[in-house]
Design a protein around this motif. Sequence first.
Motif, PDB file in Angstrom:
ATOM      1  N   ILE A   3      71.251  24.249  31.947  1.00 56.70           N
ATOM      2  CA  ILE A   3      69.976  23.725  31.453  1.00 56.70           C
ATOM      3  C   ILE A   3      69.855  22.240  31.775  1.00 56.70           C
ATOM      4  CG2 ILE A   3      68.559  23.281  29.416  1.00 56.70           C
ATOM      5  CD1 ILE A   3      69.813  25.734  28.118  1.00 56.70           C
ATOM      6  N   HIS A   4      68.835  21.907  32.547  1.00 57.14           N
ATOM      7  CA  HIS A   4      68.493  20.510  32.837  1.00 57.14           C
ATOM      8  C   HIS A   4      67.014  20.350  32.500  1.00 57.14           C
ATOM      9  CE1 HIS A   4      72.327  19.596  34.750  1.00 57.14           C
ATOM     10  NE2 HIS A   4      72.215  20.720  35.451  1.00 57.14           N
ATOM     11  N   LEU A   5      66.735  19.819  31.327  1.00 56.75           N
ATOM     12  CA  LEU A   5      65.366  19.762  30.839  1.00 56.75           C
ATOM     13  C   LEU A   5      64.533  18.736  31.605  1.00 56.75           C
ATOM     14  CD1 LEU A   5      65.923  19.882  26.968  1.00 56.75           C
ATOM     15  CD2 LEU A   5      65.396  21.784  28.499  1.00 56.75           C
ATOM     16  N   GLN A   6      63.297  19.109  31.843  1.00 60.80           N
ATOM     17  CA  GLN A   6      62.330  18.168  32.409  1.00 60.80           C
ATOM     18  C   GLN A   6      61.891  17.231  31.283  1.00 60.80           C
ATOM     19  OE1 GLN A   6      58.527  19.845  33.623  1.00 60.80           O
ATOM     20  NE2 GLN A   6      58.491  18.536  35.437  1.00 60.80           N
ATOM     21  N   LYS A   7      62.428  16.026  31.278  1.00 66.30           N
ATOM     22  CA  LYS A   7      62.280  15.133  30.131  1.00 66.30           C
ATOM     23  C   LYS A   7      60.830  14.757  29.845  1.00 66.30           C
ATOM     24  CE  LYS A   7      66.658  14.933  29.189  1.00 66.30           C
ATOM     25  NZ  LYS A   7      67.165  15.579  27.951  1.00 66.30           N
ATOM     26  N   GLU A   8      59.964  14.790  30.869  1.00 65.27           N
ATOM     27  CA  GLU A   8      58.568  14.458  30.626  1.00 65.27           C
ATOM     28  C   GLU A   8      57.876  15.527  29.787  1.00 65.27           C
ATOM     29  OE1 GLU A   8      60.015  12.712  34.425  1.00 65.27           O
ATOM     30  OE2 GLU A   8      59.932  14.755  33.611  1.00 65.27           O
ATOM     31  N   GLU A   9      58.384  16.758  29.861  1.00 60.68           N
ATOM     32  CA  GLU A   9      57.736  17.880  29.174  1.00 60.68           C
ATOM     33  C   GLU A   9      58.487  18.318  27.913  1.00 60.68           C
ATOM     34  OE1 GLU A   9      54.912  19.298  30.057  1.00 60.68           O
ATOM     35  OE2 GLU A   9      54.579  18.188  31.919  1.00 60.68           O
ATOM     36  N   LEU A  10      59.830  18.352  27.980  1.00 56.30           N
ATOM     37  CA  LEU A  10      60.639  18.931  26.913  1.00 56.30           C
ATOM     38  C   LEU A  10      61.583  17.899  26.311  1.00 56.30           C
ATOM     39  CD1 LEU A  10      61.632  22.285  28.680  1.00 56.30           C
ATOM     40  CD2 LEU A  10      59.683  21.874  27.168  1.00 56.30           C
ATOM     41  N   SER A  11      61.713  17.924  24.991  1.00 51.31           N
ATOM     42  CA  SER A  11      62.632  17.006  24.317  1.00 51.31           C
ATOM     43  C   SER A  11      63.957  17.681  23.962  1.00 51.31           C
ATOM     44  CB  SER A  11      61.988  16.441  23.048  1.00 51.31           C
ATOM     45  OG  SER A  11      61.616  17.486  22.161  1.00 51.31           O
ATOM     46  N   ARG A  12      63.921  19.004  23.731  1.00 50.24           N
ATOM     47  CA  ARG A  12      65.133  19.732  23.370  1.00 50.24           C
ATOM     48  C   ARG A  12      65.059  21.151  23.902  1.00 50.24           C
ATOM     49  NH1 ARG A  12      63.575  17.200  18.738  1.00 50.24           N
ATOM     50  NH2 ARG A  12      62.864  19.097  17.684  1.00 50.24           N
ATOM     51  N   GLY A  13      66.211  21.757  24.106  1.00 50.08           N
ATOM     52  CA  GLY A  13      66.251  23.144  24.536  1.00 50.08           C
ATOM     53  C   GLY A  13      67.680  23.652  24.557  1.00 50.08           C
ATOM     54  N   LYS A  14      67.893  24.882  24.099  1.00 53.30           N
ATOM     55  CA  LYS A  14      69.226  25.460  24.112  1.00 53.30           C
ATOM     56  C   LYS A  14      69.129  26.965  23.912  1.00 53.30           C
ATOM     57  CE  LYS A  14      71.791  25.031  20.427  1.00 53.30           C
ATOM     58  NZ  LYS A  14      72.586  24.498  19.303  1.00 53.30           N
ATOM     59  N   TRP A  15      70.291  27.623  24.059  1.00 52.15           N
ATOM     60  CA  TRP A  15      70.379  29.058  23.832  1.00 52.15           C
ATOM     61  C   TRP A  15      70.619  29.333  22.348  1.00 52.15           C
ATOM     62  CZ3 TRP A  15      68.938  31.944  27.810  1.00 52.15           C
ATOM     63  CH2 TRP A  15      69.104  31.438  29.103  1.00 52.15           C
TER      64      TRP A  15
END
Length: 260
Positions: free
Chosen positions: A217-229
């Motif tokens: 997981i490499h989040l697009q920082k402009e769109e997403l602040s957090r993300g995980k399984w």
Amino acid sequence: MTYWFIFCKTDLLLQKQADGSCTIPCSEESPIELKPWTHVLNISPMEDGTEVKAFTIDTPVTDNPNYEMCGLRPSYYKLSRDLYLKAGKCHELIYWDQNTQFCGICGAPMKMSTDISKKCTQCGKSVWPSLATAIIVLIRRGEEVLLVHARNFKSDFYGLVAGFVETGETLEQAVHREVMEETGLTINHLKYFGSQPWPYPSGLMVGFTADYVDGEIHLQKEELSRGKWFTKYNLPTIPEKLSIARQIIDAWLEEQKSNL
């Protein structure tokens, strides 16, 4: 009889009923005085044939105990499904009407041609309401699901990867592109789930499910602040029941129960 969908900005006029529930005002005449300049839109009727009209007012109704003003989103929890969906359509058409007052070609005033189209009074160009189509996808990895928090979320819930469809691409291509852009993951086994009008202000959400294939997981920082399984045992706050995101997550949770 006619249902009157009356908006003050994004708030909708609801009529209170004796049992504590709410509905849309339904009467021969408008419950709110129509001004000479009020533009009343004729909307497609309800399934039972009841006529539908919509218009906007400048000032909310606050001095009548029989009515209340309610945001379109929370009206989901106060209206029947049919009335909520029709309210969304009315809101979309009002938004379209307000943003197509003048011709984009010659600048002359536009005039209603049919209930869902306008024609330029000068050059004759016709316009219809347009939709912003977006995809939304639940990604599975074994017994886990990927949930993300978008920067434009107004509260702390986690949802699904989503994004707008670009010109010249299929819905499936849009899903793969958005997943790669926002998370860096590759997916397969893409499956259509369903769709939902999203009148905030003029959207159509098209839902999918997919399986994880590869990537970190490499989040697009402009769109997403957090993300995980997440597993079903450690889910964060998830979207409200009015959204297709919640419908897809609930369906996944049911699948998890049946796999026990």
